[in-house]
Design a protein around this motif. Structure first.
Motif, PDB file in Angstrom:
ATOM      1  N   LEU A 201       0.832  -1.203   0.000  1.00 35.55           N
ATOM      2  CA  LEU A 201       0.000   0.000   0.000  1.00 35.55           C
ATOM      3  C   LEU A 201       0.867   1.253   0.000  1.00 35.55           C
ATOM      4  O   LEU A 201       0.657   2.182  -0.794  1.00 35.55           O
ATOM      5  CB  LEU A 201      -0.900   0.012   1.233  1.00 35.55           C
ATOM      6  N   ILE A 202       1.832   1.278   0.889  1.00 37.33           N
ATOM      7  CA  ILE A 202       2.697   2.456   1.002  1.00 37.33           C
ATOM      8  C   ILE A 202       3.559   2.601  -0.256  1.00 37.33           C
ATOM      9  O   ILE A 202       3.801   3.721  -0.724  1.00 37.33           O
ATOM     10  CB  ILE A 202       3.550   2.358   2.280  1.00 37.33           C
ATOM     11  N   ASN A 203       4.006   1.479  -0.811  1.00 43.94           N
ATOM     12  CA  ASN A 203       4.755   1.555  -2.070  1.00 43.94           C
ATOM     13  C   ASN A 203       3.898   2.144  -3.188  1.00 43.94           C
ATOM     14  O   ASN A 203       4.375   2.943  -4.000  1.00 43.94           O
ATOM     15  CB  ASN A 203       5.269   0.171  -2.466  1.00 43.94           C
ATOM     16  N   CYS A 204       2.634   1.751  -3.251  1.00 45.06           N
ATOM     17  CA  CYS A 204       1.733   2.319  -4.259  1.00 45.06           C
ATOM     18  C   CYS A 204       1.631   3.837  -4.115  1.00 45.06           C
ATOM     19  O   CYS A 204       1.616   4.571  -5.110  1.00 45.06           O
ATOM     20  CB  CYS A 204       0.337   1.713  -4.133  1.00 45.06           C
ATOM     21  N   LEU A 205       1.573   4.302  -2.882  1.00 46.02           N
ATOM     22  CA  LEU A 205       1.422   5.730  -2.631  1.00 46.02           C
ATOM     23  C   LEU A 205       2.675   6.523  -2.990  1.00 46.02           C
ATOM     24  O   LEU A 205       2.601   7.733  -3.226  1.00 46.02           O
ATOM     25  CB  LEU A 205       1.056   5.969  -1.166  1.00 46.02           C
ATOM     26  N   HIS A 206       3.811   5.835  -3.032  1.00 47.54           N
ATOM     27  CA  HIS A 206       5.078   6.518  -3.315  1.00 47.54           C
ATOM     28  C   HIS A 206       5.667   6.145  -4.675  1.00 47.54           C
ATOM     29  O   HIS A 206       6.793   6.548  -4.992  1.00 47.54           O
ATOM     30  CB  HIS A 206       6.094   6.204  -2.220  1.00 47.54           C
ATOM     31  N   ARG A 208       6.674   3.226  -5.748  1.00 47.43           N
ATOM     32  CA  ARG A 208       7.759   2.255  -5.628  1.00 47.43           C
ATOM     33  C   ARG A 208       7.287   0.885  -6.122  1.00 47.43           C
ATOM     34  O   ARG A 208       6.099   0.573  -6.083  1.00 47.43           O
ATOM     35  CB  ARG A 208       8.230   2.153  -4.171  1.00 47.43           C
ATOM     36  N   SER A 209       8.240   0.059  -6.514  1.00 44.43           N
ATOM     37  CA  SER A 209       7.892  -1.231  -7.098  1.00 44.43           C
ATOM     38  C   SER A 209       7.199  -2.136  -6.084  1.00 44.43           C
ATOM     39  O   SER A 209       7.395  -2.007  -4.864  1.00 44.43           O
ATOM     40  CB  SER A 209       9.134  -1.925  -7.651  1.00 44.43           C
ATOM     41  N   LEU A 210       6.406  -3.053  -6.612  1.00 45.71           N
ATOM     42  CA  LEU A 210       5.711  -4.054  -5.813  1.00 45.71           C
ATOM     43  C   LEU A 210       6.336  -5.409  -6.139  1.00 45.71           C
ATOM     44  O   LEU A 210       5.920  -6.090  -7.074  1.00 45.71           O
ATOM     45  CB  LEU A 210       4.217  -4.056  -6.142  1.00 45.71           C
ATOM     46  N   PRO A 211       7.360  -5.829  -5.363  1.00 43.84           N
ATOM     47  CA  PRO A 211       8.090  -7.060  -5.698  1.00 43.84           C
ATOM     48  C   PRO A 211       7.325  -8.307  -5.266  1.00 43.84           C
ATOM     49  O   PRO A 211       7.112  -8.543  -4.077  1.00 43.84           O
ATOM     50  CB  PRO A 211       9.401  -6.910  -4.919  1.00 43.84           C
ATOM     51  N   ILE A 212       6.919  -9.099  -6.219  1.00 39.12           N
ATOM     52  CA  ILE A 212       6.111 -10.295  -5.970  1.00 39.12           C
ATOM     53  C   ILE A 212       7.001 -11.523  -6.111  1.00 39.12           C
ATOM     54  O   ILE A 212       7.652 -11.723  -7.140  1.00 39.12           O
ATOM     55  CB  ILE A 212       4.941 -10.363  -6.968  1.00 39.12           C
ATOM     56  N   ALA A 292      -1.119  -0.979 -10.831  1.00 41.39           N
ATOM     57  CA  ALA A 292      -0.630  -2.301 -11.226  1.00 41.39           C
ATOM     58  C   ALA A 292       0.649  -2.221 -12.049  1.00 41.39           C
ATOM     59  O   ALA A 292       1.375  -3.212 -12.168  1.00 41.39           O
ATOM     60  CB  ALA A 292      -1.706  -3.044 -11.994  1.00 41.39           C
ATOM     61  N   SER A 293       0.953  -1.046 -12.606  1.00 43.89           N
ATOM     62  CA  SER A 293       2.194  -0.889 -13.377  1.00 43.89           C
ATOM     63  C   SER A 293       3.426  -1.055 -12.497  1.00 43.89           C
ATOM     64  O   SER A 293       4.538  -1.254 -13.005  1.00 43.89           O
ATOM     65  CB  SER A 293       2.224   0.487 -14.048  1.00 43.89           C
ATOM     66  N   LEU A 294       3.253  -0.979 -11.192  1.00 49.06           N
ATOM     67  CA  LEU A 294       4.373  -1.118 -10.260  1.00 49.06           C
ATOM     68  C   LEU A 294       4.732  -2.576  -9.985  1.00 49.06           C
ATOM     69  O   LEU A 294       5.767  -2.853  -9.374  1.00 49.06           O
ATOM     70  CB  LEU A 294       4.039  -0.432  -8.933  1.00 49.06           C
TER      71      LEU A 294
END
Length: 350
Positions: A201-206, A208-212, A292-294
């Protein structure tokens, strides 16, 4: 007036439990014992009446014993633990110390205060554990029940398994009135931003990438922390001593689905609230780009269990426990909380 000691009560689940217990048991005295490591935050307990915070280590048996005797504690709810799997892989020693040695320290103190000294007080030692002690399920395997053999696959889950066994042993060997609950993946307010939902959530707000990890198809049963607290309360107040109860959310989802739903909800929040664009200008959603681009895919972590699922029929049948929130409802409440409490999580990023 009952006296309750909550270990780790300044952490994520512990603090939510303290809030829950205070609201539903307003006459009880609550003592929180927390070492205030990185995941313990006194701000989590702000505004609560008749709750005292003692900074201390559960491995300090003398301290625990003195608190039990001097404060006439009759219930221990034990949350204090190291719980992040990635940290356990790089530094397992701390997990063994806190989760195994620390739990044993509490059990020794409880035995001395409640049994050896002959206080005669009715008591309960409730131990909060995890479904990860059961290992990993295949795609079609039946969900974990209380009789599923233990098969932990990470230093974290192994340390929690060890603590579960000690709690069981102190009941069967010494007669300590214990209970254990094994829960699925929690989410909700006050969760330290190293776990998937608050971190992403915080990465989305900034922006930043979402590493899955891996292909994102590792499946977890998602449990809103408020439902978990209700489940623990039911075990303490209605559960049989010496028993284990599984507490789940009934929401079995792949990580990739969770992340996708999260991104969608963030985008919708920005579309409905123009102030979010001002507050978080680096978010893709502030620029008309989908969160979702993150999403990025990274190498899977060592020993990553494929699937967890909880069979909560014992808790349902014996205690009347039923989760109240599906994931969509619980996650929307969680998103709203993090958006409304930036002053809580912002300092943790430093």
């Amino acid at each position: 007036m009952p006296e309750i000691l909550v270990t780790g009560g300044a952490g994520f689940i512990g603090a939510n439990f303290v809030h829950h217990w205070r609201m539903n048991h307003p006459n009880d005295t609550i003592l929180v014992l927390d070492a205030l490591t990185y995941a313990g935050n006194p701000a989590n307990l702000a505004g609560l009446d008749n709750v005292e915070l003692v900074e201390g280590d559960i491995c300090d048996t003398d301290l625990v014993l003195s608190l039990l005797i001097e404060r006439k504690i009759d219930t221990i709810v034990h949350f204090a633990a190291e719980s992040h799997v990635d940290r356990s892989i790089t530094g397992p020693d701390l997990f063994v110390t806190t989760n195994v040695v620390g739990t044993h320290s509490l059990l020794k103190a409880a035995r001395e205060a409640w049994l050896d000294k002959g206080s005669g007080r009715p008591h309960r030692f409730h131990h909060v554990s995890t479904d990860e002690v059961y290992g990993s399920l295949g795609p079609t395997d039946p969900a974990f029940s209380e009789t599923t053999p233990y098969a932990p696959n990470s230093p974290y889950s192994a340390s929690k398994a060890g603590s579960d066994h000690l709690v069981r042993a102190y009941h069967h060997t010494y007669g300590l009135e214990t209970s254990t609950s094994n829960c699925s993946n929690n989410y909700g307010p006050f969760q330290y931003p190293e776990k998937l939902i608050p971190l992403f959530l915080i990465n989305c707000l900034h922006g930043r990438s979402l590493p899955i990890y891996g292909d994102g198809m590792n499946v977890r049963d998602w449990l809103h922390v408020s439902d978990h607290c209700r489940g623990i309360e039911s075990v303490i107040t209605k559960g049989r001593a010496g028993e284990t109860y599984n507490i789940g959310g009934g929401q079995e989802l792949p990580n990739l689905t969770v992340v996708s739903e999260m991104c969608k909800a963030v985008d919708e929040a920005f579309a409905s609230d123009p102030q979010l664009v001002v507050r978080f200008p680096d978010a893709p959603a502030a620029k008309g780009i989908q969160s979702a681009s993150l999403k990025t895919f990274v190498s899977d972590r060592a020993g990553h269990d494929l699937r967890y699922a909880i069979d909560e029929s014992k808790a349902r049948d014996e205690l009347g426990y039923v989760p109240e929130r599906d994931f969509a409802t619980g996650f929307q409440q969680t998103l709203n909380w993090y958006l409304e409490n930036e002053d809580w999580w912002r300092p943790l990023l430093r």
